[in-house]
Motif scaffolding. Structure first.
Motif: not given
Ligand SMILES: [Zn+2]
Length: 393
Positions: A46-48, A28-33, A123-125
């Motif tokens: 999507s994060h996949g 889980t992405c800690p930033w967009c969760k 990766l977000h940046l």
């Molecule tokens: Zn994210």
């Protein structure tokens, strides 16, 4: 041999399926969760899982010997990355802070100041800046998403065969922490071993991908990695424009890629080798001054000669400076005409309506005459007058 290896592993009692152990560490992405609303606001589709090259992103951990793979899909681009966490150098703090400020506008949990960037935030940046670059490149082409059809339309102007600049599928960027992983991945669809970054058009699915090994010392830093990504994205976007059916002129393709790369980081210069792309660490720091010097010495190239070059390996250093400077001249002095030139070069159809770029030098001469009312020689004179008085900004 594979069977024997499995037997040994089982007998030792440590059955390690590469990737799975790492995957459970953090999915889980800690930033967009992975929160749909946060993601939508941040432009994250999507994060996949998602398609990546010939596979699904869920195949990556078991097929590639790298650390954790994370994925991110935006409006136009899919990313897969095994890049690790990095420290942010003191000299980089201001640049990274400004980028975080932009990301925080759409993703409120992003911190103000960081000492390290974790793989997700990195990766977000990269994704945010790549989408910003997509818009920049569309402005060069003089187009928006609304100009492209889902599939080819036979009425109206020819704009390719899909909504991603003319391709049907989103662009894909695969960032490998280790070169071995890049080699394995690219071998899967090219059948050969490539050293540097590789760009590929998947004909059946109509999508364009770049695979980048990021283990050179400079590419480990985002300051140098991102302009290198932009260089590669420029090639993907320009090739994709109105669908990739034939190669655009090498001088223009390379000139645009260098111009876009240097808009991000003036000191960056990706050099294309025969086995892919690599970063050149010996390039002169100031290309504007270098071009003035080159012109003063009479070493610049003629557009009438560059038009015939079909391989990037045939462009020597002076040819690269010329391509870059000519691209800058067109971007700065003739943006609308440049858009028409790019559209004309990528949109050639034969009398049956099939894309046809077989007489590229002839097409270029015709377009230069039609759009600018220039002969190639007249063009050289205009550009030289401009370039010899430029100073770096
Ligand atoms: Zn994210």
């Amino acid at each position: 041999m594979i069977a024997r290896l499995v037997m040994v592993v089982v007998a030792a009692g440590v059955l390690v399926v590469p990737g799975f152990a790492q995957k459970s560490k953090s999915d889980t992405c800690p930033w967009c969760k992975n929160d749909p609303e946060l993601m939508r606001a941040a432009g994250v589709v999507s994060h996949g899982p998602m398609p990546i090259g010939p596979w699904s992103s869920t195949d990556l951990p078991s097929k590639l010997p790298a650390g954790q793979w994370i994925t991110l899909e935006t409006t136009h681009i899919r990313f897969a990355s095994s890049l690790p966490q990095i420290d942010v150098d003191l000299a980089e703090q201001a640049r990274v802070r400004a980028e975080l400020d932009r990301l925080r506008l759409v993703l409120p949990s992003v911190p103000v100041k960081v000492r390290t960037l974790d793989p997700w935030l990195r990766l977000h940046l990269i994704a945010m800046k790549s989408e910003e670059f997509y818009t920049r490149f569309q402005s060069l082409l003089g187009v928006t998403d609304a100009d492209f059809p889902e599939v080819r339309k036979f009425e109206g102007p020819f704009m390719g065969d899909g909504k991603y600049l003319g391709e049907r599928e989103k662009f894909e960027v695969v960032l490998h922490a280790a070169r071995a992983s890049h080699n394995l991945f690219t071998k899967e669809f090219t059948g050969t071993q490539v050293t540097g970054a590789l760009r590929w058009h998947f004909q059946a699915t109509h999508k364009m991908l770049v695979s980048i090994p990021c283990d050179d010392s400079d590419l480990k830093k985002d300051r140098w990695l991102f302009p290198h990504i932009v260089h590669n994205l420029t090639h993907l976007f320009f090739c994709a424009y109105k669908h990739f059916s034939y190669d655009p002129p090498t001088w223009l393709d390379e000139g645009l890629a260098l111009a876009m790369e240097k808009e991000i980081e003036p000191r960056s210069a990706t050099n294309e080798g025969e086995e892919g792309t690599y970063r050149d660490r010996v390039a002169p720091p100031d290309w504007t001054a270098q071009v003035r010097k080159m012109i003063a010495g009479g070493d610049h190239k003629k557009i009438s000669e560059l038009m015939y070059i079909r391989e990037v390996g045939a462009l020597d250093a002076d040819a690269l400076y010329t391509c870059w400077s000519v691209a800058r001249y067109l971007i700065e002095e003739h943006p609308e005409k440049l858009a028409r030139l790019l559209g004309g070069i990528k949109g050639q159809l034969d009398d049956k309506g099939y894309p046809n770029g077989s007489d590229m030098p002839g097409i270029q001469r015709k377009l230069f005459k039609e759009i600018f009312d220039w002969t190639p020689q007249g063009f050289d004179e205009q550009w030289v007058e401009w370039a010899k008085v430029q100073t770096s900004k």
